[in-house]
Each structure stands twice: as structure tokens, then as C-alpha cells.
Design an enzyme around this catalytic site. Sequence first.
Site, short mmCIF file in Angstrom:
data_model
loop_
_atom_site.label_atom_id
_atom_site.label_comp_id
_atom_site.label_asym_id
_atom_site.label_seq_id
_atom_site.Cartn_x
_atom_site.Cartn_y
_atom_site.Cartn_z
N LYS A 84 -47.51 -31.53 -80.50
CA LYS A 84 -46.97 -30.28 -79.94
C LYS A 84 -45.54 -30.46 -79.41
O LYS A 84 -44.85 -29.48 -79.18
CB LYS A 84 -47.88 -29.74 -78.83
CG LYS A 84 -47.95 -30.56 -77.56
CD LYS A 84 -48.84 -29.88 -76.53
CE LYS A 84 -48.90 -30.67 -75.24
NZ LYS A 84 -49.76 -30.01 -74.23
N ASP A 85 -45.09 -31.72 -79.25
CA ASP A 85 -43.72 -31.97 -78.80
C ASP A 85 -42.71 -31.97 -79.95
O ASP A 85 -41.51 -31.95 -79.72
CB ASP A 85 -43.62 -33.33 -78.08
CG ASP A 85 -44.37 -33.35 -76.76
OD1 ASP A 85 -44.57 -32.28 -76.17
OD2 ASP A 85 -44.76 -34.45 -76.33
N ARG A 132 -46.43 -20.56 -71.82
CA ARG A 132 -47.58 -20.10 -72.60
C ARG A 132 -48.83 -19.99 -71.73
O ARG A 132 -49.55 -19.00 -71.77
CB ARG A 132 -47.85 -21.10 -73.75
CG ARG A 132 -49.20 -20.91 -74.45
CD ARG A 132 -49.53 -22.07 -75.36
NE ARG A 132 -49.68 -23.34 -74.67
CZ ARG A 132 -50.78 -23.72 -74.02
NH1 ARG A 132 -51.83 -22.92 -73.96
NH2 ARG A 132 -50.84 -24.89 -73.42
N ARG A 133 -49.07 -21.04 -70.93
CA ARG A 133 -50.24 -21.00 -70.04
C ARG A 133 -50.07 -19.93 -68.98
O ARG A 133 -51.02 -19.20 -68.67
CB ARG A 133 -50.46 -22.37 -69.39
CG ARG A 133 -50.97 -23.43 -70.37
CD ARG A 133 -51.13 -24.79 -69.70
NE ARG A 133 -51.64 -25.79 -70.64
CZ ARG A 133 -51.20 -27.03 -70.72
NH1 ARG A 133 -50.21 -27.44 -69.93
NH2 ARG A 133 -51.72 -27.88 -71.59
N ARG A 154 -44.07 -30.36 -63.07
CA ARG A 154 -43.82 -31.39 -64.07
C ARG A 154 -44.59 -32.63 -63.64
O ARG A 154 -45.19 -32.67 -62.58
CB ARG A 154 -42.32 -31.74 -64.14
CG ARG A 154 -41.42 -30.70 -64.77
CD ARG A 154 -41.51 -30.67 -66.28
NE ARG A 154 -41.43 -31.98 -66.92
CZ ARG A 154 -40.31 -32.60 -67.24
NH1 ARG A 154 -39.15 -32.07 -66.96
NH2 ARG A 154 -40.35 -33.77 -67.86
N ARG A 160 -49.96 -34.40 -61.48
CA ARG A 160 -50.44 -33.01 -61.53
C ARG A 160 -51.77 -32.85 -60.81
O ARG A 160 -51.95 -31.92 -60.02
CB ARG A 160 -50.54 -32.56 -62.99
CG ARG A 160 -49.18 -32.51 -63.67
CD ARG A 160 -49.28 -32.03 -65.10
NE ARG A 160 -48.00 -32.21 -65.80
CZ ARG A 160 -47.53 -31.38 -66.71
NH1 ARG A 160 -48.21 -30.32 -67.06
NH2 ARG A 160 -46.38 -31.62 -67.31
N CYS A 247 -40.61 -25.14 -78.62
CA CYS A 247 -41.93 -25.53 -78.11
C CYS A 247 -42.09 -25.26 -76.62
O CYS A 247 -43.13 -25.55 -76.04
CB CYS A 247 -42.24 -27.00 -78.45
SG CYS A 247 -41.05 -28.17 -77.84
#
Length: 326
Positions: A84-85, A132-133, A154, A160, A247
Site C-alpha cells: 500500500k506504500d 481514508r479511515r 503517526r 499508536r 496513497c
Amino acid sequence: MSTNPARPLRLGTRRSRLAMAQSGQVAERVRKITGRPVELVEITTFGDVSREHLAQIGGTGVFVSALRDALLGGEIDLAVHSLKDLPTAQPEQLALAAVPAREDPRDALVARDGLTFARLPDGARVGTGSPRRMAQLNAWARTLGRNIEAVPIRGNIDTRIGYVRSGELDAVVLAAAGLRRTGRIGEATELLDPDTVLPAPGQGALAVECAAARTDLADRLAELDDPRTRIAVTAERTLLSALEAGCSAPVGALADMPGAGQDVTELRLRGVVGTADGTTLVQLSTTGHVPASAGEALSTAQAMGRELADEMLAKGAAGLMGERVH
């Protein structure tokens, strides 16, 4: 370049615990198929050093450019990325040699007191660095008759989850694949159904790259490729590319093949684009027949991605994306 079979293959990876874990898993498989030792070469990328939020630094390629430079400079023989990166355009000098079988593509919620998303209190502080989230979580909260405060964060998995453990946040949302690869999936309080929150295009999948000129190595690495995963992520990434979105844009996509076994002939592709506050979402899906031949299957996946993107753009998706890349 030396072809001495005893020389270790140098596998480039980011330094994070997750990157090291997933690269270590790939390294073990590369050892088995090549019969050569593999050493991990840790490389720091711009995305690792920058403290800016991904949406601000552009997102596209910030975690892969340094690895690709090392490949092109001959400092490493292969690189492992989170798919996805990767920017959707593949450089001619580099071969996407393998897309191994995908891990769980879903997002995971890690919340205080074992809470699920539906049980979070009104005004709950939910951490995520992903537009997106944010878009989908805000929209979901609204259907439940409440609001959340999406807090940009981040950092690695420990950082996190630490925000929840310290009480600073009520919950964070992470990729389930990262939790599984680091042995921490047990800390998830809910795995988010893609019917509610679509993951990032390519989420849960890895990309193994090498120099295109190293055809011998590319051919060996191709043994790691999982055809079904490659078909699915090709559809998702074509959708992302056709939307002209980077992305870090608020695009979710998931292609899957309902049913079991290798003889599946149906591919379902779902896509979503939304405003970060979740007030507007464009959410569509399509299903198509997948030919048995690998080449034709990839062409079909690309066509489905482009067609779904066209439908989403016709419904106003372009105006919902903060980042446009030309």
C-alpha cells in the site's frame, strides 16, 4: 555484480519492528528458494524521519524512495515494501517480482476497556493518520447517531497503541496485517468489516522488488508470487491510479474472490472515496468474470479498476480527494 552463490543476498527493509518482521519472513522464504543466505539491510526512508502527518508530506512514495534508490545503486539485491506504500506507477528499471499471499486486509480497532466501535462514547477520540479511515469512521459514527473526534497520529504500532494504554485516546485504528505479523492481533478489540470500512488499496499485501536487469533473480523471486493476491491488488491499485489519487488520498478499495478453492472465476471490487469528515462518501462495487489465464486475469482486473473509477468519478469522487497527482 558478483554471481557467487555463496554471497548473501542483501534484502533492503525499513527499520521499524513491523518492517523487520515482515522482511524477515520474506527473507526466510527467499533463502529456501535460492539456497543462498539473506541478510537484512536496514534503510531509513523519508517517511520514517519526517514527523509531518502523511497527508501533509504527500504520502506517495515517502516510505519506498530510499529503498528503490538503494536497489538502483546496487547497494541491495531486493527490497520488501508494504504494497500500500508503493506508488501506482512502476518504474521501468525495477521489477515487481513478487506479491506474496496476502495477510488479513482489514483494519483493526484497538480500544480501551475492550470496546467495539459501536460502543465507543459520543465524542470518543480515535487516532489514525489516514484520511481514508477518518472519512469512513466519521460516516460510520454518524449512522450510529454520534460523533467521534478523529485525531491524526503517526508512529509505529507500539506508539499508536500506547496512546490508548495511556488514556490519551479512546481508540486507534491500525492495519490488522501489521498486528498479525508482529504477534499482537490479540490486542485488537474489533476487526472492522470491509462492508463498513474498506481498507487501503493493497493493504495486507507485500511487494518484493529487484532491479529489472536482474532477470535471474526476478525469476527466482517470482516463485513467491501468489496469483490470486496479485489479481486482487492489481484491481485495487488500478482503481487508485485511475482516480489519480496518491496513497494518502481518502480512497479505500478491496478486491476479493468470494468462494473457496483456486477455481474461483468471480472477482468483486469495492471502492470508496470520501471527505475526511465523512459527510460525503462515494461508495460503489462491481463484479466480473476472471479468465483462467494469468495474463488475461490481470487485464480483466485492470479493466474492472478503470471502469469502477470512471463510475466513481461520474458520481463526484474527484471533488472529494484532497490530493491530485498528475
